[in-house]
Design an enzyme around this catalytic site. Sequence first.
Site, PDB file in Angstrom:
ATOM      1  N   HIS A 183      -5.107  -2.328   7.407  1.00 19.66           N
ATOM      2  CA  HIS A 183      -5.819  -1.416   6.509  1.00 19.66           C
ATOM      3  C   HIS A 183      -7.275  -1.828   6.335  1.00 19.66           C
ATOM      4  CE1 HIS A 183      -1.744   0.022   5.349  1.00 19.66           C
ATOM      5  NE2 HIS A 183      -2.412   1.142   5.532  1.00 19.66           N
ATOM      6  N   GLU A 426       6.753   7.558  10.517  1.00 17.96           N
ATOM      7  CA  GLU A 426       6.201   6.226  10.753  1.00 17.96           C
ATOM      8  C   GLU A 426       7.277   5.149  10.722  1.00 17.96           C
ATOM      9  OE1 GLU A 426       3.177   5.416   7.810  1.00 17.96           O
ATOM     10  OE2 GLU A 426       4.294   6.383   6.223  1.00 17.96           O
ATOM     11  N   ASP A 450       2.198   2.216  11.533  1.00 19.07           N
ATOM     12  CA  ASP A 450       3.478   1.653  11.102  1.00 19.07           C
ATOM     13  C   ASP A 450       4.566   1.864  12.154  1.00 19.07           C
ATOM     14  OD1 ASP A 450       3.013   0.386   8.639  1.00 19.07           O
ATOM     15  OD2 ASP A 450       2.764   2.325   7.677  1.00 19.07           O
ATOM     16  N   CYS A 497      -1.727  10.860  12.890  1.00 22.65           N
ATOM     17  CA  CYS A 497      -2.823  10.407  12.036  1.00 22.65           C
ATOM     18  C   CYS A 497      -2.970   8.890  12.060  1.00 22.65           C
ATOM     19  CB  CYS A 497      -2.662  10.917  10.611  1.00 22.65           C
ATOM     20  SG  CYS A 497      -1.159  10.312   9.827  1.00 22.65           S
TER      21      CYS A 497
HETATM   22  C1  PEP Z   1       0.171   4.898   9.808  1.00 26.80           C
HETATM   23  O1  PEP Z   1       1.055   4.102   9.467  1.00 26.80           O
HETATM   24  O2  PEP Z   1      -0.112   5.141  11.003  1.00 26.80           O
HETATM   25  C2  PEP Z   1      -0.619   5.605   8.795  1.00 26.80           C
HETATM   26  C3  PEP Z   1      -1.435   6.586   9.126  1.00 26.80           C
HETATM   27  O3  PEP Z   1      -0.535   5.154   7.508  1.00 26.80           O
HETATM   28  P1  PEP Z   1      -1.249   3.813   7.002  1.00 26.80           P
HETATM   29  O4  PEP Z   1      -2.181   3.329   8.072  1.00 26.80           O
HETATM   30  O5  PEP Z   1      -1.977   4.118   5.754  1.00 26.80           O
HETATM   31  O6  PEP Z   1      -0.083   2.899   6.793  1.00 26.80           O
HETATM   32 MG    MG Z   2       1.647   4.008   7.401  1.00 27.14          MG
END
Ligand code: PEP
Ligand code: MG
Length: 570
Positions: A183, A426, A450, A497
Site C-alpha cells: 500500500h 481478490e 491481494d 483494479c
Molecule cells: C487489490 O488487492 O488488488 C486491491 C485493489 O486492493 P488493495 O490494493 O487496496 O488491497
Molecule cells: Mg485488496
Amino acid sequence: MIQKTGIGVSPGAVVAEAAVLRHTALSIEHIPSDDTEGELSVLSSAYDSALSSLDSLIAVSDDEKSMLAILRTMLSDPEYLSLIRENITERKYNAAWAVEAATEKYASELDKLGDGYFSERASDIRDAGYILIESIQGFMISAFHLTKPSVLVADYLLPSEFLRMDRQYLKGLCLDGGGKASHMAILARSADIPAVFALSDFSSMVEEGAVIAVDGRDGTVVLDPQRKVLSEYRKRSDAAARDEAELKKDAGLPAETLDGYRIRLMCNIEGLEGIDGAIASGSEGIGLFRTEFLALQSDYLENGEKMDHVYQEAVERMSACGPVTFRTYDIGGDKALNGMKINEENPILGWRAVRFCMENRDMFRRQLVSILRASAYSDSVRIMFPMISGSEELREVLSFFDEVKEECRKNGTAFDENIKIGTMIEVPSAAITADILADYVDFMSIGTNDLIQYTIAVDRGNEKISYLYRPLHPAVLRLLKYVVDSAKAKGVTVSMCGEMAGDPDYLPILVGMGFDELSMSAHSILESKKRIRMLDKSCCTRFVNHVLSLSDAASVEEALKEFLDTYGKA
Ligand code: PEP
Ligand code: MG
C-alpha cells in the site's frame, strides 16, 4: 559515492537532500529539552489525537468498550496531565519522557497499595501512558516537517504515517523494505513521488542532508553522487517530464485497439486530491476509491457529514468523466485504524474489510448511507465490497445493504435505486466461484494485489520473497481468465483494479482476455492508452491462448517479451 539498486515502485527521477527517519530511534530518549513551548505543543497535539483514536475505537468496539473507556478516563485526569506538564516546564523533560515519568509515578504509588484492584489500576495507567507515548512518537512522524525539497529515507513507512505527513516538500522516497504492490507503493504512485523500496540497510548509511539521486523507474539510488551522475539523473528527470507532456496531448483519444475493441480506463484514488490527476489524464471514471485511507487520516468515522460532502464532491467533479466506484472500508490488515491494536497472528488473513465492517454495523451503515446519498447526485455511482470470499458472505453483505436502503427509503433519504453493485475478486475462493458470484452483482473487479498474494502465498509487501510475486504465474492467469469468462457468460462487467492493470506491459494479456475496464493510477493511464491504440485485439486473443498453455511464469514472461518486441512497446 554509493550506488544501490532496489525495487523501483513509483517512476520519475529526482535529486535532493535526504531527510532521514529511523523508527528504531523512536524509543524514549531521556534527553532534556529547553524548547518548553515546542514540547508542550507536541504533547497537546498528541493528546488530542490519542483521545480521538480512543473515541473511534470506543465507537467501533463491542467487547473492549469498557476497558477503552477506563483508559480514556485515565488520560483525562487533570492531575495526571498537570504532572506531565510540570515535568516539561520545570524539569525540562521532553514530551515522551515527561509522560513516562508521570505515568510511572502514578502507577508505582498504586502498586504500593497492594495486589488486586490497585495493581490492575496501575496497569491501566501504564496502558494509558503507553497510548499517549505512542501518539507522541506518531505525532513526531506526522510532524516530520520537511522545510525544503527532500528525499525521505526511512527503514519503513506506514500508510497512516505517510497520510499524516505534510507532503509538499516530499520529492522522493527510499525505504529499506517493501514491495511494488504494497500500500505504501500504491500511495507513492498516486502522489506521483518517485520511490525505490527494498534497499536493505540503506537508511543506516545515509546522513541527514546528504545528496541523493533517485530513479523510481529502474530502482537505482545514488548517495553523494559525483557531478557526472548528478547531471545524468537531472537529465532523466527532465526527460520524464517531456515524455509526460507528450503523452498528455493524446489524453482525449479513446482507448481503442486497431481493430476497434474499446476498453474503459479509469483511475484509482485514495481521496479528493486524486481527482485533478484523474481528469487531466483523460480517465473515464474512478474504478476504485479506497475509502479506508480517508478513515486512516482523519475523523471520517465519527463525522458522517464530512464523509457525505467528500463523497458528493467526488461524484460531482467526476460527473463528466464516468462512474465513481466507492469501495467500502478495507480496514484491517496493514490498514489498521489509528490506535487500533491488532492482536492477530495473521492480520492479512484476519479481521478486515467486510469481516470487520459486518461486526461494526453502525460504522458500516453510516458509510453505506454516505455512498447512497452521493448516488442521488449522479446515476453513475457504483458500490463495491472488498475481500468477499464466497457467495454466503456476499449475500449477507448485500442483505445488510438492502436493509440500509430500506431505512433510507423510510426516512426520505434520496438515492439512486439503480446503483450498480460490484464485488472485488481478490481472494482465490471468490475467483474460483466467480460464476456463482456473478449472479449477485452488476460488475466484478479483480484486485490482483491481494489475489496474487493469496494465490501464490507470497506477502505483497515483503521484499525478501518478492521474486515469487509473479503476476504471470500460470495459476494467476488461469484465475483471471476464469473470472473474465464467467463474468462475460453472465453479462456482468469485468474490471481489474489491482496494480497489474497499471503496468502497460501486461496489456496484450488483459486486452486478449477481454477485460471491459482497467483501473490504475493516473500516471499509468496515458501510457496505457497509447499502448492499447497500438494493439490488435484478435492478435492478443491468440496470444492469450498461447500463454495459457505454458507451464511456468518464466515461459510466459519470455513469450510476453517477444510479443512486445514484435508488436512494439512504443
Ligand atoms: C487489490 O488487492 O488488488 C486491491 C485493489 O486492493 P488493495 O490494493 O487496496 O488491497
Ligand atoms: Mg485488496
